[in-house]
Write a protein that holds these residues in place. Structure first.
Motif, PDB file in Angstrom:
ATOM      1  N   LYS A  32      -1.547 -11.007   6.001  1.00  9.97           N
ATOM      2  CA  LYS A  32      -0.208 -10.808   4.239  1.00  9.97           C
ATOM      3  C   LYS A  32       0.725 -11.809   4.341  1.00  9.97           C
ATOM      4  O   LYS A  32       0.910 -12.705   5.821  1.00  9.97           O
ATOM      5  CB  LYS A  32      -0.513  -9.570   4.061  1.00  9.97           C
ATOM      6  N   ASP A  33       1.149 -12.510   3.081  1.00 10.60           N
ATOM      7  CA  ASP A  33       1.579 -12.855   3.353  1.00 10.60           C
ATOM      8  C   ASP A  33       3.230 -12.397   3.192  1.00 10.60           C
ATOM      9  O   ASP A  33       3.511 -11.900   2.459  1.00 10.60           O
ATOM     10  CB  ASP A  33       2.129 -14.121   2.494  1.00 10.60           C
ATOM     11  N   LEU A  34       3.912 -11.664   3.975  1.00  7.27           N
ATOM     12  CA  LEU A  34       5.106 -10.979   4.612  1.00  7.27           C
ATOM     13  C   LEU A  34       6.150 -11.005   4.432  1.00  7.27           C
ATOM     14  O   LEU A  34       7.027 -12.541   4.422  1.00  7.27           O
ATOM     15  CB  LEU A  34       4.805 -10.607   5.958  1.00  7.27           C
ATOM     16  N   ILE A  35       7.223 -10.719   3.193  1.00  9.22           N
ATOM     17  CA  ILE A  35       8.292 -11.207   2.914  1.00  9.22           C
ATOM     18  C   ILE A  35       9.338 -10.499   2.872  1.00  9.22           C
ATOM     19  O   ILE A  35       9.142  -9.013   2.200  1.00  9.22           O
ATOM     20  CB  ILE A  35       8.461 -12.313   1.895  1.00  9.22           C
ATOM     21  N   LEU A  36       9.790 -10.036   4.081  1.00 10.60           N
ATOM     22  CA  LEU A  36      11.233  -9.464   4.275  1.00 10.60           C
ATOM     23  C   LEU A  36      12.201  -9.385   2.860  1.00 10.60           C
ATOM     24  O   LEU A  36      13.288 -10.256   3.549  1.00 10.60           O
ATOM     25  CB  LEU A  36      11.814  -8.855   5.268  1.00 10.60           C
ATOM     26  N   ALA A  37      12.745  -8.293   2.250  1.00  9.18           N
ATOM     27  CA  ALA A  37      14.184  -8.961   1.339  1.00  9.18           C
ATOM     28  C   ALA A  37      15.129  -7.525   1.781  1.00  9.18           C
ATOM     29  O   ALA A  37      14.641  -6.898   1.563  1.00  9.18           O
ATOM     30  CB  ALA A  37      13.270  -8.705  -0.450  1.00  9.18           C
ATOM     31  N   CYS A  38      15.621  -8.484   2.306  1.00 10.63           N
ATOM     32  CA  CYS A  38      16.720  -7.002   3.253  1.00 10.63           C
ATOM     33  C   CYS A  38      18.234  -7.458   1.958  1.00 10.63           C
ATOM     34  O   CYS A  38      18.474  -7.825   1.665  1.00 10.63           O
ATOM     35  CB  CYS A  38      17.802  -7.954   4.338  1.00 10.63           C
ATOM     36  N   VAL A  39      18.248  -6.416   1.506  1.00  5.77           N
ATOM     37  CA  VAL A  39      19.394  -5.592   0.806  1.00  5.77           C
ATOM     38  C   VAL A  39      20.335  -5.889   1.189  1.00  5.77           C
ATOM     39  O   VAL A  39      20.734  -5.064   1.765  1.00  5.77           O
ATOM     40  CB  VAL A  39      18.686  -4.239  -0.074  1.00  5.77           C
ATOM     41  N   LEU A  40      21.627  -6.721   1.099  1.00  7.19           N
ATOM     42  CA  LEU A  40      22.728  -6.673   1.425  1.00  7.19           C
ATOM     43  C   LEU A  40      24.048  -5.660   0.689  1.00  7.19           C
ATOM     44  O   LEU A  40      23.534  -5.493  -0.033  1.00  7.19           O
ATOM     45  CB  LEU A  40      23.349  -7.887   1.603  1.00  7.19           C
ATOM     46  N   LYS A  41      25.283  -5.699   1.647  1.00  3.97           N
ATOM     47  CA  LYS A  41      24.758  -5.539   2.679  1.00  3.97           C
ATOM     48  C   LYS A  41      24.400  -4.153   3.840  1.00  3.97           C
ATOM     49  O   LYS A  41      23.844  -4.814   5.060  1.00  3.97           O
ATOM     50  CB  LYS A  41      26.744  -5.318   3.310  1.00  3.97           C
ATOM     51  N   GLY A  42      23.930  -3.214   3.558  1.00  3.09           N
ATOM     52  CA  GLY A  42      23.948  -1.822   4.465  1.00  3.09           C
ATOM     53  C   GLY A  42      22.566  -2.087   5.359  1.00  3.09           C
ATOM     54  O   GLY A  42      22.685  -1.970   6.721  1.00  3.09           O
ATOM     55  N   ALA A  43      21.954  -3.102   4.712  1.00  2.00           N
ATOM     56  CA  ALA A  43      20.553  -3.047   5.450  1.00  2.00           C
ATOM     57  C   ALA A  43      20.357  -4.342   6.266  1.00  2.00           C
ATOM     58  O   ALA A  43      19.697  -4.639   7.557  1.00  2.00           O
ATOM     59  CB  ALA A  43      19.810  -2.698   4.411  1.00  2.00           C
ATOM     60  N   VAL A  44      21.979  -4.345   6.318  1.00  2.00           N
ATOM     61  CA  VAL A  44      21.743  -5.840   7.518  1.00  2.00           C
ATOM     62  C   VAL A  44      21.425  -5.857   8.959  1.00  2.00           C
ATOM     63  O   VAL A  44      20.626  -6.216   9.994  1.00  2.00           O
ATOM     64  CB  VAL A  44      22.562  -6.906   7.303  1.00  2.00           C
ATOM     65  N   TYR A  45      21.921  -4.440   9.486  1.00  2.00           N
ATOM     66  CA  TYR A  45      22.100  -4.050  10.999  1.00  2.00           C
ATOM     67  C   TYR A  45      20.207  -3.550  10.966  1.00  2.00           C
ATOM     68  O   TYR A  45      19.605  -4.054  11.918  1.00  2.00           O
ATOM     69  CB  TYR A  45      22.128  -3.321  10.928  1.00  2.00           C
ATOM     70  N   PHE A  46      19.870  -2.651  10.730  1.00  2.00           N
ATOM     71  CA  PHE A  46      18.794  -2.116  10.097  1.00  2.00           C
ATOM     72  C   PHE A  46      17.260  -3.271   9.974  1.00  2.00           C
ATOM     73  O   PHE A  46      16.456  -3.478  11.228  1.00  2.00           O
ATOM     74  CB  PHE A  46      18.554  -1.379   9.254  1.00  2.00           C
ATOM     75  N   THR A  47      17.877  -3.976   9.456  1.00  2.00           N
ATOM     76  CA  THR A  47      16.940  -5.662   9.300  1.00  2.00           C
ATOM     77  C   THR A  47      16.838  -6.101  10.389  1.00  2.00           C
ATOM     78  O   THR A  47      15.567  -6.540  10.923  1.00  2.00           O
ATOM     79  CB  THR A  47      16.871  -6.392   7.511  1.00  2.00           C
ATOM     80  N   VAL A  48      17.870  -6.293  10.697  1.00  2.00           N
ATOM     81  CA  VAL A  48      17.989  -7.020  12.051  1.00  2.00           C
ATOM     82  C   VAL A  48      16.875  -6.439  13.374  1.00  2.00           C
ATOM     83  O   VAL A  48      15.957  -7.136  14.556  1.00  2.00           O
ATOM     84  CB  VAL A  48      18.652  -7.855  12.936  1.00  2.00           C
ATOM     85  N   ASP A  49      17.631  -5.145  13.682  1.00  2.00           N
ATOM     86  CA  ASP A  49      16.664  -4.946  14.478  1.00  2.00           C
ATOM     87  C   ASP A  49      15.126  -4.862  14.220  1.00  2.00           C
ATOM     88  O   ASP A  49      14.116  -4.247  15.184  1.00  2.00           O
ATOM     89  CB  ASP A  49      17.302  -3.227  14.903  1.00  2.00           C
ATOM     90  N   LEU A  50      14.920  -4.173  12.616  1.00  2.00           N
ATOM     91  CA  LEU A  50      12.862  -4.113  12.983  1.00  2.00           C
ATOM     92  C   LEU A  50      12.195  -4.933  12.757  1.00  2.00           C
ATOM     93  O   LEU A  50      11.453  -5.038  13.371  1.00  2.00           O
ATOM     94  CB  LEU A  50      13.111  -3.699  11.018  1.00  2.00           C
ATOM     95  N   THR A  51      13.180  -6.550  12.141  1.00  2.00           N
ATOM     96  CA  THR A  51      12.493  -7.484  12.648  1.00  2.00           C
ATOM     97  C   THR A  51      12.270  -8.583  14.420  1.00  2.00           C
ATOM     98  O   THR A  51      11.215  -9.001  14.575  1.00  2.00           O
ATOM     99  CB  THR A  51      12.808  -8.882  11.666  1.00  2.00           C
TER     100      THR A  51
END
Lengths: 174, 309
Positions: A32-51
Motif C-alpha cells: 500500500k502507499d503508506l503515509i505516516l502523518a505524525c501529529v506534532l509535538k507529542g507523537a514525535v518520540y513515538f513516531t520516530v521509534d515506530l518508524t
C-alpha cells in the motif's frame, strides 16, 4: 506544583509494544502507499521509534493543530498550524498520535484529511484513554489503554515539560 | 451607514476568479488593483520597482525585513485609499487586503477556493500543462503564498474569520459568482447586523459556567451542538401526565449523541444516575455520555479550564 508520579509504562514496555505495532502495521500496509502523518509535538518520540520498526516503504510527514487552551485567545476555531507537505490523494494515511482521549482534535483532523480524498485513513496511538472520550473514534492501532490519568513522558508534556522522559508516568499535582 | 468601497479577493492559484472580477469591475465601473497595478503606481511615484520585486521575492522565501514589511504595507494601503477617494469600487486582488483592511467598515473580504482536482484541470486546460506540472506549480505557489503571508502578517490566509465570504469555485458557475458579488456591491452598505436582525439563535442560558466553557470547546473543534434541545419523559401518572423527566445538557447532531455534565461528586448524584438509567431503559437507542465529578474536572483541566464554579 506538580511531580512525576507512578510509572505506568517503562522504557522496556514501550519498546516492546512499539516493536509489535511496527510488525502489525508492516503486515497490514504491505503493497500500500503508506503515509505516516505524525501529529506534532507529542507523537514525535513515538513516531520516530515506530518508524524504526516498520519494515515496508512509507512516507513520513508532520502536521500540527492548534489546540484549545494553547492560546490566550480561545475565541477562534481549531486550525492546522503546520500542514502536511505532501499530497495524500489516493494514499493510505496512518495518523500517529501520542494519546487519544476526548477525540475532539482527532475528529477534526480526520474530517480535514478526508476532504483530500486519501484511499484510507487509520489511526495509530501510543495511548488510548477511552474514559475521557467525547467523540467516539475508532483507534486502529493502540499501544496501551489507560484510565483517566494525566500522563507525561515519552513525548507527552505538562506545560511543555517532561516530554523527554523515557517512560510514561502519572502526573501528580500537589 | 458606510458604503462598501473595497472588495478584497484572496484566491487559490488555479482558478479563473481574476477574469470574473474583471467582468464585474467593467459592469460596475470599478478599478482592479493587483500586484502589477500597484507596482505601476509606485513606479509613477518614483520607487525602484525592480528592487521592490526583489524584496517581494524575499518575502515569499520567508526573509523578514521589518522595515521593508512596514513600508510595503503602507504602500499598498496608500495606493488603495487613493483609488477609494476617486469614488469607485475597488477590487484588490491579493496583496493581503484581508489583513490590511480587516477592520475597515468600507471593505468586504472574499476568499475564493477550489479543490485540488479543479485547480489541476483549470491549469491543464488553460495553459496546456501536464497534470504533474500543474500539481507541481500549485504546490509551489501555495507554499510561497503561505510563506508570504506568514512573513508579512504572521498569520495564515486560511483563517476563515478573515473573510465575509468564502466561495468554492467548483461549486458555482462564473455567472453565479458574478451574481453573488454583484449582490454584495448592490447592498452598497457595509453594515453589521445585530443578532436579532439576522434571526440568529440567542445564546443559551447555561446552567453554569463550565457548561458554557464546554460549549466553547465544542465550537472551537467545529462540533455542532445544541443545548438542552430535548426533554425525555421518564415517569407518567395514571392520567398520562409526565411526572418525571430528564433533559441532557448537550446534543451533538453529527454524532447523534447526548452529553450530560455535572461537577457533583458521585455520592451526591444518585438521583441523576437513576434518571440516566431510566432513560437508557426507556430509550435504548439514545446514545448518552455522562461526565461527572473528578472525571469532568480532569476534562476541563485538559483544556486549561480550572477553578470555575
Amino acid at each position: 506544583m506538580e511531580k512525576i508520579g507512578k510509572i505506568l509504562f517503562t522504557k522496556e514496555d514501550i519498546e516492546k509494544r512499539i516493536k509489535e505495532l511496527g510488525e502489525e502495521i508492516s503486515l497490514d500496509y504491505k503493497d500500500k502507499d503508506l503515509i505516516l502523518a505524525c501529529v506534532l509535538k507529542g507523537a514525535v518520540y513515538f513516531t520516530v521509534d515506530l518508524t524504526r520498526n516498520i519494515k515496508i516503504p512509507f512516507i513520513l510527514d508532520f502536521i500540527s493543530i492548534l489546540s484549545y487552551g494553547s492560546s490566550k485567545n480561545n475565541q477562534g476555531i481549531v486550525r492546522i498550524t503546520k500542514d502536511l507537505d505532501i499530497n495524500i490523494l489516493g494514499k493510505d494515511v496512518l495518523i500517529i498520535e501520542d494519546i487519544v482521549d476526548t477525540g475532539l482534535t482527532l475528529s477534526y483532523l480526520i474530517r480535514n484529511l478526508q476532504t483530500r480524498n486519501p484511499r484510507s485513513i487509520k489511526v495509530c496511538t501510543l495511548l488510548d484513554c477511552p474514559g475521557r472520550r467525547i467523540i467516539d473514534i475508532e483507534v486502529d492501532y493502540k499501544g496501551f489503554e489507560i484510565p483517566n490519568y494525566y500522563v507525561i513522558g515519552y513525548g507527552l508534556d505538562y506545560k511543555e515539560k517532561y516530554r523527554n522522559l523515557p517512560f510514561i508516568a502519572i502526573l501528580e499535582e500537589f | 451607514m458606510v458604503k462598501i468601497r473595497l472588495i478584497t479577493i484572496s484566491r487559490d492559484f488555479g482558478t479563473d476568479i481574476d477574469e470574473i472580477i474583471n467582468k464585474i469591475s467593467k459592469k460596475v465601473y470599478g478599478e482592479i488593483l493587483d500586484r502589477k497595478r500597484i507596482h505601476e503606481e509606485l513606479a509613477l511615484e518614483g520607487y525602484d520597482v525592480q528592487e521592490l520585486e526583489n524584496k517581494e521575492k524575499e518575502l515569499e522565501k520567508g526573509v523578514r525585513d521589518p522595515n521593508f514589511i512596514e513600508t510595503y504595507k503602507e504602500h499598498v494601503r496608500r495606493i488603495v485609499k487613493k483609488y477609494i477617494e476617486k469614488d469607485s469600487i475597488i477590487f484588490l486582488l491579493g496583496r493581503g487586503g484581508q489583513f490590511l483592511f480587516k477592520d475597515e467598515n468600507y471593505s468586504f473580504h472574499i476568499n475564493v477556493i477550489a479543490p485540488l482536482s479543479y485547480r489541476i484541470k483549470f491549469l491543464t486546460n488553460k495553459f496546456l500543462l501536464s497534470e504533474e506540472k500543474a500539481l507541481e506549480l500549485i504546490r509551489e505557489k501555495d507554499f510561497s503564498r503561505e510563506i508570504f503571508y506568514n512573513t508579512l502578517f504572521l498569520n495564515s490566509w486560511k483563517d476563515p474569520s478573515l473573510y465575509h465570504l468564502i466561495i468554492d469555485r467548483s461549486f458555482f458557475t462564473a455567472e453565479e459568482i458574478e451574481a453573488i458579488i454583484e449582490k454584495v456591491i448592490e447592498r452598497q452598505e457595509s453594515k453589521i447586523y445585530t443578532p436579532e436582525q439576522l434571526s440568529l439563535p440567542q445564546k443559551p442560558k447555561f446552567a453554569n459556567k463550565t457548561e458554557e466553557e464546554f460549549a466553547k470547546i465544542l465550537t472551537f473543534y467545529q462540533i455542532r451542538w445544541e443545548y438542552e434541545p430535548r426533554t425525555f419523559p421518564l415517569e407518567w401518572d395514571n392520567d398520562g401526565n409526565v411526572v418525571e423527566s430528564f433533559t441532557p445538557d448537550f446534543y451533538l447532531p453529527d454524532f447523534d449523541l447526548y452529553i450530560e455534565l455535572t461537577l457533583q461528586r458521585p455520592r451526591v448524584m444518585g438521583e441523576k444516575l437513576k434518571k440516566i438509567k431510566k432513560l437508557k431503559n426507556l430509550y435504548p437507542d439514545i446514545k448518552i455520555k455522562l461526565f461527572y465529578g473528578k472525571e469532568y474536572e480532569k476534562l476541563l483541566s485538559k483544556y486549561g479550564i480550572k477553578e470555575i464554579k
